[in-house]
Design a protein around this motif. Structure first.
Motif, PDB file in Angstrom:
ATOM      1  N   THR A  84       1.107  -1.102   0.128  1.00  0.00           N
ATOM      2  CA  THR A  84       0.408  -0.086  -0.086  1.00  0.00           C
ATOM      3  C   THR A  84       1.129   1.041   0.001  1.00  0.00           C
ATOM      4  O   THR A  84       2.156   1.211   0.061  1.00  0.00           O
ATOM      5  CB  THR A  84      -0.542  -0.142   1.080  1.00  0.00           C
ATOM      6  OG1 THR A  84       0.039  -0.120   2.243  1.00  0.00           O
ATOM      7  CG2 THR A  84      -1.914  -1.075   1.520  1.00  0.00           C
ATOM      8  N   PHE A 134     -12.077  -6.314  -6.317  1.00  0.00           N
ATOM      9  CA  PHE A 134     -11.374  -5.456  -6.088  1.00  0.00           C
ATOM     10  C   PHE A 134     -10.652  -4.974  -7.574  1.00  0.00           C
ATOM     11  O   PHE A 134      -9.526  -6.618  -7.765  1.00  0.00           O
ATOM     12  CB  PHE A 134     -10.279  -4.951  -4.942  1.00  0.00           C
ATOM     13  CG  PHE A 134      -9.442  -3.671  -5.120  1.00  0.00           C
ATOM     14  CD1 PHE A 134     -10.272  -3.165  -4.901  1.00  0.00           C
ATOM     15  CD2 PHE A 134      -7.815  -4.762  -4.756  1.00  0.00           C
ATOM     16  CE1 PHE A 134      -9.192  -1.824  -5.221  1.00  0.00           C
ATOM     17  CE2 PHE A 134      -7.203  -2.867  -5.640  1.00  0.00           C
ATOM     18  CZ  PHE A 134      -7.605  -1.724  -4.723  1.00  0.00           C
ATOM     19  N   PRO A 154      -7.760  -3.127  -9.599  1.00  0.00           N
ATOM     20  CA  PRO A 154      -7.458  -2.317  -9.783  1.00  0.00           C
ATOM     21  C   PRO A 154      -6.251  -2.136 -10.881  1.00  0.00           C
ATOM     22  O   PRO A 154      -6.031  -3.417 -11.275  1.00  0.00           O
ATOM     23  CB  PRO A 154      -6.367  -2.493  -8.274  1.00  0.00           C
ATOM     24  CG  PRO A 154      -5.766  -3.756  -8.528  1.00  0.00           C
ATOM     25  CD  PRO A 154      -7.071  -4.523  -8.520  1.00  0.00           C
ATOM     26  N   ARG A 187      -5.993   3.899 -10.918  1.00  0.00           N
ATOM     27  CA  ARG A 187      -7.442   3.959 -10.317  1.00  0.00           C
ATOM     28  C   ARG A 187      -7.657   2.908  -9.972  1.00  0.00           C
ATOM     29  O   ARG A 187      -7.750   1.486 -10.499  1.00  0.00           O
ATOM     30  CB  ARG A 187      -8.458   4.587 -11.709  1.00  0.00           C
ATOM     31  CG  ARG A 187      -8.200   5.503 -11.982  1.00  0.00           C
ATOM     32  CD  ARG A 187      -8.813   6.176 -12.790  1.00  0.00           C
ATOM     33  NE  ARG A 187      -8.014   6.257 -14.218  1.00  0.00           N
ATOM     34  CZ  ARG A 187      -9.174   6.071 -15.055  1.00  0.00           C
ATOM     35  NH1 ARG A 187      -9.922   6.901 -14.984  1.00  0.00           N
ATOM     36  NH2 ARG A 187      -8.360   6.380 -16.720  1.00  0.00           N
ATOM     37  N   TYR A 188      -9.266   2.427  -9.860  1.00  0.00           N
ATOM     38  CA  TYR A 188      -9.753   1.031  -9.215  1.00  0.00           C
ATOM     39  C   TYR A 188     -11.870   1.131  -9.719  1.00  0.00           C
ATOM     40  O   TYR A 188     -11.600   2.297  -9.897  1.00  0.00           O
ATOM     41  CB  TYR A 188      -9.782   0.758  -7.711  1.00  0.00           C
ATOM     42  CG  TYR A 188      -8.786   1.926  -6.442  1.00  0.00           C
ATOM     43  CD1 TYR A 188      -7.355   1.596  -6.957  1.00  0.00           C
ATOM     44  CD2 TYR A 188      -9.063   1.968  -4.805  1.00  0.00           C
ATOM     45  CE1 TYR A 188      -5.859   1.187  -6.367  1.00  0.00           C
ATOM     46  CE2 TYR A 188      -8.176   2.375  -4.545  1.00  0.00           C
ATOM     47  CZ  TYR A 188      -6.709   1.917  -5.020  1.00  0.00           C
ATOM     48  OH  TYR A 188      -5.264   2.009  -4.050  1.00  0.00           O
ATOM     49  N   PRO A 213      -7.553   6.433  -5.485  1.00  0.00           N
ATOM     50  CA  PRO A 213      -7.222   5.654  -4.493  1.00  0.00           C
ATOM     51  C   PRO A 213      -7.680   7.148  -3.802  1.00  0.00           C
ATOM     52  O   PRO A 213      -7.713   8.198  -4.219  1.00  0.00           O
ATOM     53  CB  PRO A 213      -5.970   5.158  -4.055  1.00  0.00           C
ATOM     54  CG  PRO A 213      -5.607   5.068  -5.556  1.00  0.00           C
ATOM     55  CD  PRO A 213      -6.354   5.760  -6.331  1.00  0.00           C
ATOM     56  N   CYS A 254      -3.666   3.494   0.641  1.00  0.00           N
ATOM     57  CA  CYS A 254      -4.311   2.417  -0.747  1.00  0.00           C
ATOM     58  C   CYS A 254      -3.486   1.593  -1.499  1.00  0.00           C
ATOM     59  O   CYS A 254      -2.391   1.600  -1.141  1.00  0.00           O
ATOM     60  CB  CYS A 254      -4.362   3.474  -1.735  1.00  0.00           C
ATOM     61  SG  CYS A 254      -5.203   5.728  -1.425  1.00  0.00           S
ATOM     62  N   VAL A 292      -1.358  -0.433  -7.218  1.00  0.00           N
ATOM     63  CA  VAL A 292      -1.437  -1.671  -8.401  1.00  0.00           C
ATOM     64  C   VAL A 292      -0.871  -2.316  -8.564  1.00  0.00           C
ATOM     65  O   VAL A 292       0.834  -1.271  -9.493  1.00  0.00           O
ATOM     66  CB  VAL A 292      -2.263  -0.274  -9.278  1.00  0.00           C
ATOM     67  CG1 VAL A 292      -2.808  -1.869 -10.725  1.00  0.00           C
ATOM     68  CG2 VAL A 292      -3.643  -0.054  -9.143  1.00  0.00           C
TER      69      VAL A 292
END
Length: 213
Positions: free
Chosen positions: A97, A141, A143, A158-159, A180, A190, A193
């Motif tokens: 993260t 999830f 990403p 981005r997610y 995020p 966050c 990716v």
């Protein structure tokens, strides 16, 4: 070919729900109209959340003058019907993260789809802790990175939020791609990716980078 498949899939679902459309062109227009309406409603809800001091990720100094996030124009070409291949033998791993925290994730599935004339593949993750909670038991999830990062969009990617589908296909709407929360406030941790989730194309859909004023 993929767009036609997507339209026929949505027509089939609509017919199951009691709606009957007979012309392909009409089906496409209904799909586009309904999708754009849903995208705009989705964005309205996001902007309302960002204005709400109880749940907004924005620090007060940014929130007090906040009006709306900057989005690409809604584009149904960025709604794709993807093949959803489950990976039941995948082992959990620790996802890094933006802070010292790490999240235990598992690759729940691999999705493949066509976008901008190319075939792409992305991993979809399930969080080991979240799946034990009733609210998030079906949460997945997604990403991703793309070639707009560092220009129109946030450099870290981005997610997209998804739900576990019943079959082997899933609808992915890149118009709902979001940043995020650490883009807006460094207090958030966050997920980073994974490099394998880099789309080698420009995804001109969803939220753009946040410019602090």
């Amino acid at each position: 070919m993929k767009q036609i498949t997507l339209i026929l899939f949505l027509v089939f679902i609509s017919c199951k729900q009691g709606k009957k459309y007979h012309e392909t062109s009409d089906n496409q227009m209904v799909f586009i109209s309904n999708s754009i309406t849903e995208i705009l409603e989705h964005r309205k809800k996001i902007n309302e959340d960002f204005q709400n001091p109880e749940i907004s990720p924005l620090p007060d100094r940014y929130r007090k003058d906040f009006d709306a996030l900057d989005f690409f124009e809604p584009d149904t070409n960025y709604i794709v019907l993807a093949h959803f291949k489950r990976t039941p033998d995948a082992l959990p791993f620790m996802m890094s993260t933006t802070t010292d925290e790490i999240n235990e994730e598992v690759v729940y599935a691999v999705v493949s789809f066509e976008l901008n004339g190319k075939t792409h593949q992305l991993e979809v993750y399930q969080n080991s802790e979240l799946k034990t909670q009733e609210k998030y038991k079906d949460y997945l999830f997604l990403p991703f990175l793309d070639n707009t990062n560092g220009e129109e969009t946030y450099g870290g990617g981005r997610y997209i939020d998804l739900k576990i589908p019943e079959g082997d296909s899933i609808l992915i709407d890149f118009n709902k791609a979001y940043n995020p929360y650490c883009v807006y406030n460094k207090k958030y941790s966050c997920p980073l990716v994974p490099r394998q989730n880099h789309l080698k194309t420009r995804v001109l859909a969803g939220v753009k980078d946040f410019i602090k004023k």
